[in-house]
Design a protein around this motif. Sequence first.
Motif, PDB file in Angstrom:
ATOM      1  N   LYS A 144       0.852  -1.063   0.130  1.00 34.81           N
ATOM      2  CA  LYS A 144       0.107  -0.029   0.109  1.00 34.81           C
ATOM      3  C   LYS A 144       0.830   1.328  -0.172  1.00 34.81           C
ATOM      4  CE  LYS A 144      -3.582   2.045   2.831  1.00 34.81           C
ATOM      5  NZ  LYS A 144      -4.601   1.651   4.040  1.00 34.81           N
ATOM      6  N   ALA A 145       0.658   2.227  -0.941  1.00 34.09           N
ATOM      7  CA  ALA A 145       1.648   3.282  -1.174  1.00 34.09           C
ATOM      8  C   ALA A 145       1.063   4.547  -1.587  1.00 34.09           C
ATOM      9  CB  ALA A 145       2.743   2.918  -2.192  1.00 34.09           C
ATOM     10  N   MET A 146       1.408   5.667  -1.000  1.00 34.09           N
ATOM     11  CA  MET A 146       0.766   6.866  -1.312  1.00 34.09           C
ATOM     12  C   MET A 146       1.480   7.279  -2.720  1.00 34.09           C
ATOM     13  SD  MET A 146       1.007   9.061   2.131  1.00 34.09           S
ATOM     14  CE  MET A 146      -0.209  10.392   1.469  1.00 34.09           C
ATOM     15  N   ARG A 147       0.613   7.771  -3.564  1.00 35.93           N
ATOM     16  CA  ARG A 147       1.573   8.555  -4.836  1.00 35.93           C
ATOM     17  C   ARG A 147       0.997  10.013  -4.819  1.00 35.93           C
ATOM     18  NH1 ARG A 147      -0.749   4.609  -9.947  1.00 35.93           N
ATOM     19  NH2 ARG A 147      -2.618   5.593  -9.263  1.00 35.93           N
ATOM     20  N   PHE A 148       1.911  10.759  -5.374  1.00 36.18           N
ATOM     21  CA  PHE A 148       1.410  12.142  -5.343  1.00 36.18           C
ATOM     22  C   PHE A 148       1.360  12.461  -7.030  1.00 36.18           C
ATOM     23  CE2 PHE A 148       2.955  11.549  -1.320  1.00 36.18           C
ATOM     24  CZ  PHE A 148       2.348  12.295  -0.598  1.00 36.18           C
ATOM     25  N   PHE A 149       0.926  13.679  -7.208  1.00 38.88           N
ATOM     26  CA  PHE A 149       0.537  14.278  -8.919  1.00 38.88           C
ATOM     27  C   PHE A 149       0.653  15.547  -8.663  1.00 38.88           C
ATOM     28  CE2 PHE A 149      -1.700  10.140  -8.064  1.00 38.88           C
ATOM     29  CZ  PHE A 149      -0.996   9.190  -8.931  1.00 38.88           C
ATOM     30  N   LYS A 150       1.451  15.978 -10.014  1.00 38.49           N
ATOM     31  CA  LYS A 150       1.316  17.470  -9.868  1.00 38.49           C
ATOM     32  C   LYS A 150       0.045  17.913 -10.626  1.00 38.49           C
ATOM     33  CE  LYS A 150       5.996  18.114  -9.396  1.00 38.49           C
ATOM     34  NZ  LYS A 150       7.270  18.671  -9.191  1.00 38.49           N
ATOM     35  N   ASN A 151      -0.316  17.180 -11.551  1.00 37.39           N
ATOM     36  CA  ASN A 151      -1.844  17.482 -12.040  1.00 37.39           C
ATOM     37  C   ASN A 151      -2.809  16.318 -11.939  1.00 37.39           C
ATOM     38  OD1 ASN A 151      -0.904  19.455 -13.809  1.00 37.39           O
ATOM     39  ND2 ASN A 151       0.631  17.951 -14.707  1.00 37.39           N
ATOM     40  N   GLU A 152      -3.607  16.018 -12.560  1.00 40.74           N
ATOM     41  CA  GLU A 152      -4.595  14.944 -12.179  1.00 40.74           C
ATOM     42  C   GLU A 152      -3.918  13.548 -11.927  1.00 40.74           C
ATOM     43  OE1 GLU A 152      -5.361  14.853 -16.523  1.00 40.74           O
ATOM     44  OE2 GLU A 152      -4.508  16.028 -14.960  1.00 40.74           O
ATOM     45  N   PRO A 153      -4.722  12.651 -10.850  1.00 37.29           N
ATOM     46  CA  PRO A 153      -3.978  11.436 -10.752  1.00 37.29           C
ATOM     47  C   PRO A 153      -4.219  10.497 -12.020  1.00 37.29           C
ATOM     48  CG  PRO A 153      -5.593  11.987  -8.906  1.00 37.29           C
ATOM     49  CD  PRO A 153      -5.715  13.059 -10.100  1.00 37.29           C
ATOM     50  N   LYS A 154      -3.166  10.499 -12.521  1.00 36.88           N
ATOM     51  CA  LYS A 154      -3.168   9.388 -13.532  1.00 36.88           C
ATOM     52  C   LYS A 154      -1.611   8.688 -13.852  1.00 36.88           C
ATOM     53  CE  LYS A 154      -3.098  11.885 -17.891  1.00 36.88           C
ATOM     54  NZ  LYS A 154      -3.435  12.800 -18.583  1.00 36.88           N
ATOM     55  N   TRP A 155      -1.754   7.561 -14.312  1.00 38.78           N
ATOM     56  CA  TRP A 155      -0.401   6.860 -14.471  1.00 38.78           C
ATOM     57  C   TRP A 155      -0.065   6.922 -16.153  1.00 38.78           C
ATOM     58  CZ3 TRP A 155       1.392   1.999 -16.299  1.00 38.78           C
ATOM     59  CH2 TRP A 155       2.607   1.582 -15.984  1.00 38.78           C
ATOM     60  N   VAL A 156       0.923   7.504 -16.783  1.00 39.40           N
ATOM     61  CA  VAL A 156       1.156   7.356 -18.029  1.00 39.40           C
ATOM     62  C   VAL A 156       2.636   6.931 -18.056  1.00 39.40           C
ATOM     63  CG1 VAL A 156       1.339   8.740 -20.238  1.00 39.40           C
ATOM     64  CG2 VAL A 156      -0.413   9.309 -18.556  1.00 39.40           C
ATOM     65  N   ALA A 157       2.742   5.877 -18.835  1.00 37.90           N
ATOM     66  CA  ALA A 157       4.087   5.375 -18.738  1.00 37.90           C
ATOM     67  C   ALA A 157       4.453   5.049 -20.146  1.00 37.90           C
ATOM     68  CB  ALA A 157       4.388   3.959 -18.192  1.00 37.90           C
ATOM     69  N   TYR A 158       5.656   5.236 -20.551  1.00 31.13           N
ATOM     70  CA  TYR A 158       6.469   4.977 -21.778  1.00 31.13           C
ATOM     71  C   TYR A 158       7.193   3.854 -21.799  1.00 31.13           C
ATOM     72  CZ  TYR A 158       4.142   9.433 -22.619  1.00 31.13           C
ATOM     73  OH  TYR A 158       2.945  10.609 -22.542  1.00 31.13           O
ATOM     74  N   ASN A 159       7.218   2.555 -22.259  1.00 26.87           N
ATOM     75  CA  ASN A 159       8.232   1.772 -22.316  1.00 26.87           C
ATOM     76  C   ASN A 159       9.374   1.955 -23.061  1.00 26.87           C
ATOM     77  OD1 ASN A 159       6.175   0.090 -20.687  1.00 26.87           O
ATOM     78  ND2 ASN A 159       5.389  -0.889 -22.481  1.00 26.87           N
ATOM     79  N   ARG A 160      10.379   1.550 -22.512  1.00 22.92           N
ATOM     80  CA  ARG A 160      11.842   2.035 -23.134  1.00 22.92           C
ATOM     81  C   ARG A 160      11.622   1.424 -24.887  1.00 22.92           C
ATOM     82  NH1 ARG A 160      17.644   0.682 -20.852  1.00 22.92           N
ATOM     83  NH2 ARG A 160      18.812   1.789 -22.702  1.00 22.92           N
ATOM     84  N   GLY A 161      12.221   2.358 -25.664  1.00 21.73           N
ATOM     85  CA  GLY A 161      12.347   1.962 -27.009  1.00 21.73           C
ATOM     86  C   GLY A 161      12.722   3.227 -27.785  1.00 21.73           C
TER      87      GLY A 161
END
Length: 180
Positions: A144-161
Amino acid sequence: MRAYYFDNLEGDQRLPHDSGVEVSDDILRSIGVLHRHIPIDAEGKYEQEVAAVAKERDYKDQDIISISKEGLGDAYEPMLNAFYNEHMHEEEEIRYLLEGCAFFDVREHSSERWIRCHTGVGDLLVMPPGIYHRFTLDMGNQLKAMRFFKNEPKWVAYNRGQETDANPYRLEYLKSIEVQ
Ligand code: KMT
Ligand code: NI
């Protein structure tokens, strides 16, 4: 938290994969990764301390992520697989652990080695935009962890390539670690 070089051996990602070679907070800092330990106290002072760090870094929003097989059911495996894909974000990734343990693996750019950060309750970890990293639970299988966001809470990841290698946030990150 303990940080060490990943052993690169086959086997379950949730095993320690400990090469036995320690990595100091100074080395982590040199690649832009910050660690702090804020113990969880019965009076709840930790909440103010964590909130102060979030304010300092200009975070506006937060949520709590809970990861366990029981809680997530069919969504558990796809989620863990997505997190363990090497990726980057265009925002800082900041996590504060409330329950359980987890591995955050960060790439040391100069050597291409993985540094494994074994985090536990009270650990606060900040990974800069553009750093390549991945995440997994350990054998405790629960977090269980807290996440902080500068804008709205959303998770956007870019896979390495190839595309992430040219991402402006990635280039900015590389510049930021050059002169240290
Ligand atoms: C990430 O981007 O790697 C994550 O958000 C990991 C899961 S949050 C504890
Ligand atoms: Ni991430």
